[in-house]
Design a protein around this motif. Sequence first.
Motif, PDB file in Angstrom:
ATOM      1  N   SER A   1     -31.399  91.115   4.954  1.00  0.00           N
ATOM      2  CA  SER A   1     -32.352  91.242   5.946  1.00  0.00           C
ATOM      3  C   SER A   1     -31.794  91.735   7.502  1.00  0.00           C
ATOM      4  O   SER A   1     -30.314  91.425   7.426  1.00  0.00           O
ATOM      5  N   GLY A   2     -32.574  92.335   8.186  1.00  0.00           N
ATOM      6  CA  GLY A   2     -31.878  92.608   9.378  1.00  0.00           C
ATOM      7  C   GLY A   2     -32.668  93.726  10.141  1.00  0.00           C
ATOM      8  O   GLY A   2     -33.835  94.258   9.614  1.00  0.00           O
ATOM      9  N   THR A   3     -32.396  94.088  11.403  1.00  0.00           N
ATOM     10  CA  THR A   3     -33.126  95.482  11.814  1.00  0.00           C
ATOM     11  C   THR A   3     -32.320  96.480  11.031  1.00  0.00           C
ATOM     12  O   THR A   3     -31.525  96.717  10.560  1.00  0.00           O
TER      13      THR A   3
ATOM     14  N   ILE B   1     -41.231  85.128   9.244  1.00  0.00           N
ATOM     15  CA  ILE B   1     -41.850  86.366  10.378  1.00  0.00           C
ATOM     16  C   ILE B   1     -42.310  85.672  11.570  1.00  0.00           C
ATOM     17  O   ILE B   1     -43.393  85.194  11.574  1.00  0.00           O
TER      18      ILE B   1
ATOM     19  N   LYS C   1     -44.742  90.080  15.151  1.00  0.00           N
ATOM     20  CA  LYS C   1     -43.797  91.040  14.649  1.00  0.00           C
ATOM     21  C   LYS C   1     -44.083  91.861  13.787  1.00  0.00           C
ATOM     22  O   LYS C   1     -45.037  91.585  12.868  1.00  0.00           O
TER      23      LYS C   1
ATOM     24  N   VAL D   1     -42.755  93.684  10.036  1.00  0.00           N
ATOM     25  CA  VAL D   1     -41.775  93.362   9.271  1.00  0.00           C
ATOM     26  C   VAL D   1     -41.953  94.433   7.964  1.00  0.00           C
ATOM     27  O   VAL D   1     -43.246  94.521   7.493  1.00  0.00           O
TER      28      VAL D   1
ATOM     29  N   GLU E   1     -28.901  97.257  11.793  1.00  0.00           N
ATOM     30  CA  GLU E   1     -27.973  96.448  11.042  1.00  0.00           C
ATOM     31  C   GLU E   1     -27.781  96.680   9.596  1.00  0.00           C
ATOM     32  O   GLU E   1     -26.868  96.852   9.055  1.00  0.00           O
TER      33      GLU E   1
ATOM     34  N   LEU F   1     -36.915  93.318   5.309  1.00  0.00           N
ATOM     35  CA  LEU F   1     -36.365  92.468   4.351  1.00  0.00           C
ATOM     36  C   LEU F   1     -36.391  93.519   2.934  1.00  0.00           C
ATOM     37  O   LEU F   1     -37.126  94.026   2.695  1.00  0.00           O
TER      38      LEU F   1
ATOM     39  N   ASP G   1     -39.626  95.268  13.365  1.00  0.00           N
ATOM     40  CA  ASP G   1     -38.692  94.381  14.006  1.00  0.00           C
ATOM     41  C   ASP G   1     -37.549  93.789  12.971  1.00  0.00           C
ATOM     42  O   ASP G   1     -36.543  93.405  13.375  1.00  0.00           O
ATOM     43  N   LEU G   2     -38.238  93.955  11.869  1.00  0.00           N
ATOM     44  CA  LEU G   2     -37.202  93.117  10.780  1.00  0.00           C
ATOM     45  C   LEU G   2     -37.587  93.851   9.327  1.00  0.00           C
ATOM     46  O   LEU G   2     -38.758  94.187   9.101  1.00  0.00           O
TER      47      LEU G   2
END
Length: 229
Positions: free
Chosen positions: A219-221, A27, A31, A33, A224, A209, A206-207
Amino acid sequence: EGTVTFENVCFSYDPRQQALKNVSFTIPQGKTVALVGPSGGGKSTILRLLFRFYDVESGRILIDGQDIRQVKQESLRRNIGVVPQDTVLFNDTIFYNIHYGNVNANENEVYKAAKAAQIHDRILTFPDGYETRVGERGLRLSGGEKQRVAIARTMLKDPQIILLDEATSALDTTTERQIQHALTYITKDRTTLVIAHRLSTIVNADLILAVKDGRIVESGTHRELIENV
Ligand code: ADP
Ligand code: ADP
């Protein structure tokens, strides 16, 4: 500061069943998460290991490249703020309850933290000053308001990393979303924010998981992950 790395982390509460199996992720500092996935997947365990409530069985957890087992416990706990699901508030003013997060903070800093957490006007007034008890004030707050007080309290500590475990949150979705937005906004690019939740309602993480059966399965945005479905 505030980059978090898990390297092949394994952990078991019970030798017959691994709660985390080779979990690895990074991370970046500042950001937001979201750890999402079904109940029992391992989200809370990740947060507990990061706070060193338990230690990893194997693998490593690094903050800014340093193994957290080499960081003094008190320094780790100062740098990580935890917003609990069920905040216990003192039967005192909101001011007192926020100030408790950092007793060295001055009045102005307390008000700033309260404002950042967007605490409603009616509880932003501290008519008698924080030294004075105000009856049951703290106890009459709604769940969402209590959590805002908890956020302000955590903000006042000015940690590098904030953990929010809503895996079994009792809040309604609207309140949860408001709180996540408030937190994301006030920690923007400054504080690393890790939120555990059953659902990926956190659109501005931002991310994301996805955690399932003790593994990071995706994992991704947000975009995605949606496109993968
Ligand atoms: P989540 O936060 O995704 O709901 P947890 O991290 O709480 O998942 O749980 C992961 C696994 O570890 C589950 O199988 C759960 O039953 C188990 N577990 C969690 N906490 C404990 C505990 N205190 N003692 C024993 N097992 C636990
Ligand atoms: P409640 O059920 O008491 O409304 P909530 O936690 O949902 O509890 O919200 C607390 C109050 O704070 C709500 O009345 C909401 O409209 C208000 N509120 C939210 N954000 C702000 C803000 N930025 N400024 C002022 N009031 C706000």
